[in-house]
Design a protein around this motif. Sequence first.
Motif, PDB file in Angstrom:
ATOM      1  N   ALA A  53       0.843  -1.197   0.000  1.00 46.80           N
ATOM      2  CA  ALA A  53       0.000   0.000   0.000  1.00 46.80           C
ATOM      3  C   ALA A  53       0.879   1.248   0.000  1.00 46.80           C
ATOM      4  O   ALA A  53       1.819   1.361   0.783  1.00 46.80           O
ATOM      5  CB  ALA A  53      -0.910  -0.002   1.218  1.00 46.80           C
ATOM      6  N   VAL A  54       0.577   2.165  -0.907  1.00 41.07           N
ATOM      7  CA  VAL A  54       1.320   3.419  -1.017  1.00 41.07           C
ATOM      8  C   VAL A  54       0.306   4.546  -1.126  1.00 41.07           C
ATOM      9  O   VAL A  54      -0.727   4.405  -1.783  1.00 41.07           O
ATOM     10  CB  VAL A  54       2.238   3.435  -2.262  1.00 41.07           C
ATOM     11  CG1 VAL A  54       3.027   4.727  -2.342  1.00 41.07           C
ATOM     12  CG2 VAL A  54       3.174   2.234  -2.248  1.00 41.07           C
ATOM     13  N   ALA A  55       0.607   5.651  -0.448  1.00 41.13           N
ATOM     14  CA  ALA A  55      -0.294   6.796  -0.529  1.00 41.13           C
ATOM     15  C   ALA A  55      -0.454   7.230  -1.979  1.00 41.13           C
ATOM     16  O   ALA A  55       0.480   7.155  -2.774  1.00 41.13           O
ATOM     17  CB  ALA A  55       0.253   7.951   0.312  1.00 41.13           C
ATOM     18  N   SER A  56      -1.654   7.678  -2.309  1.00 37.62           N
ATOM     19  CA  SER A  56      -1.942   8.073  -3.690  1.00 37.62           C
ATOM     20  C   SER A  56      -1.001   9.186  -4.144  1.00 37.62           C
ATOM     21  O   SER A  56      -0.739  10.142  -3.416  1.00 37.62           O
ATOM     22  CB  SER A  56      -3.393   8.547  -3.802  1.00 37.62           C
ATOM     23  OG  SER A  56      -3.685   8.909  -5.131  1.00 37.62           O
ATOM     24  N   SER A  57      -0.482   9.023  -5.344  1.00 34.17           N
ATOM     25  CA  SER A  57       0.409  10.016  -5.929  1.00 34.17           C
ATOM     26  C   SER A  57       0.394   9.810  -7.432  1.00 34.17           C
ATOM     27  O   SER A  57      -0.066   8.778  -7.920  1.00 34.17           O
ATOM     28  CB  SER A  57       1.840   9.843  -5.391  1.00 34.17           C
ATOM     29  OG  SER A  57       2.443   8.703  -5.972  1.00 34.17           O
ATOM     30  N   PRO A  58       0.894  10.793  -8.202  1.00 37.32           N
ATOM     31  CA  PRO A  58       0.950  10.607  -9.666  1.00 37.32           C
ATOM     32  C   PRO A  58       1.696   9.342 -10.071  1.00 37.32           C
ATOM     33  O   PRO A  58       1.326   8.680 -11.035  1.00 37.32           O
ATOM     34  CB  PRO A  58       1.668  11.866 -10.149  1.00 37.32           C
ATOM     35  CG  PRO A  58       1.332  12.899  -9.110  1.00 37.32           C
ATOM     36  CD  PRO A  58       1.302  12.154  -7.814  1.00 37.32           C
ATOM     37  N   LYS A  59       2.763   8.986  -9.327  1.00 42.15           N
ATOM     38  CA  LYS A  59       3.522   7.783  -9.664  1.00 42.15           C
ATOM     39  C   LYS A  59       2.689   6.533  -9.455  1.00 42.15           C
ATOM     40  O   LYS A  59       2.740   5.588 -10.256  1.00 42.15           O
ATOM     41  CB  LYS A  59       4.814   7.714  -8.845  1.00 42.15           C
ATOM     42  CG  LYS A  59       5.888   8.690  -9.286  1.00 42.15           C
ATOM     43  CD  LYS A  59       7.187   8.458  -8.533  1.00 42.15           C
ATOM     44  CE  LYS A  59       8.279   9.395  -9.031  1.00 42.15           C
ATOM     45  NZ  LYS A  59       9.569   9.181  -8.315  1.00 42.15           N
ATOM     46  N   VAL A  60       1.934   6.497  -8.376  1.00 42.00           N
ATOM     47  CA  VAL A  60       1.068   5.341  -8.106  1.00 42.00           C
ATOM     48  C   VAL A  60      -0.011   5.248  -9.172  1.00 42.00           C
ATOM     49  O   VAL A  60      -0.290   4.166  -9.707  1.00 42.00           O
ATOM     50  CB  VAL A  60       0.430   5.440  -6.710  1.00 42.00           C
ATOM     51  CG1 VAL A  60      -0.591   4.315  -6.505  1.00 42.00           C
ATOM     52  CG2 VAL A  60       1.487   5.383  -5.628  1.00 42.00           C
ATOM     53  N   ASP A  61      -0.620   6.372  -9.497  1.00 41.24           N
ATOM     54  CA  ASP A  61      -1.682   6.385 -10.510  1.00 41.24           C
ATOM     55  C   ASP A  61      -1.160   5.880 -11.849  1.00 41.24           C
ATOM     56  O   ASP A  61      -1.824   5.103 -12.537  1.00 41.24           O
ATOM     57  CB  ASP A  61      -2.247   7.802 -10.673  1.00 41.24           C
ATOM     58  CG  ASP A  61      -3.007   8.264  -9.434  1.00 41.24           C
ATOM     59  OD1 ASP A  61      -3.372   7.416  -8.607  1.00 41.24           O
ATOM     60  OD2 ASP A  61      -3.221   9.491  -9.303  1.00 41.24           O
ATOM     61  N   LEU A  62       0.043   6.309 -12.227  1.00 36.76           N
ATOM     62  CA  LEU A  62       0.617   5.881 -13.499  1.00 36.76           C
ATOM     63  C   LEU A  62       0.977   4.401 -13.458  1.00 36.76           C
ATOM     64  O   LEU A  62       0.746   3.667 -14.433  1.00 36.76           O
ATOM     65  CB  LEU A  62       1.853   6.717 -13.827  1.00 36.76           C
ATOM     66  CG  LEU A  62       2.554   6.389 -15.150  1.00 36.76           C
ATOM     67  CD1 LEU A  62       1.601   6.536 -16.331  1.00 36.76           C
ATOM     68  CD2 LEU A  62       3.782   7.276 -15.335  1.00 36.76           C
TER      69      LEU A  62
END
Length: 262
Positions: A101-110
């Motif tokens: 689990a990782v906090a939402s971020s542009p990198k996670v979204d991509l």
Amino acid sequence: MNTAKVADHIIQWLKSYAENAKVNGFVVGISGGIDSALTSTLCAETGLPTLCVELPIHQAESQVNRANEHIAQLRERYPNVSEAEVNLTSTFEDFKTVVPAVASSPKVDLALANTRARLRMTTLYYFAGLHGLLVAGTGNKVEDFGVGFFTKYGDGGVDLSPIADLVKSEVYELAAHLNVPQSIQEAQPTDGLFGDSRTDEDQIGASYDELEWAMDMQAQGKTADDFDGRKLEVFTIYTRLNRINQHKMVPIPVCEIPKELK
């Protein structure tokens, strides 16, 4: 472009490739967009079995409707076309529960957007293996060799690329010639990987017409010093994406071991 002759050239190329590879036909992922619609129509025109697979993952209803419309039209026109639907939404959601689990971020979204594309690629190759088919790629020249607007080992993971030497305007021209549904011809291009309404232009920052222009300017040896205003902005967008996405466009680097070390 001599549209009829280009269409016939691609159709014959597809047919010859499949026959030489001793496979039965093609499988194409159908998104509801112009590229997959054109690719699947060209495959269908070969007369070889063509399996159209819809692979929704939290897909917008408009995209699903266009995909269904296109597949229904193809099946009416070509007896060699079949269809399958694999809803990968639950698979995608399960995947998210087993990775850290990782906090939402542009990198996670991509990363998750690219995961969607790779789940689809895996599914297409399942069908390809099951039925002895080739996975036909749907990337056009601007995406595949200009800005690298595709997912490595996702929609970029294919057996052959029938429309990768066509820029987007040529894709539209060929699609009209082959009677792709009007709703698809008029729809804004989108990769549909983020589960929202963003278009390709929203993501890239330039339209395909602008990117085609920039691609041509780069081929002519132009530099940023030759432009100003919007043209400079578009040329900068294009050259930046072309540079940073070279890893998608060139062969995988191999570390060659000197003979004296073996």
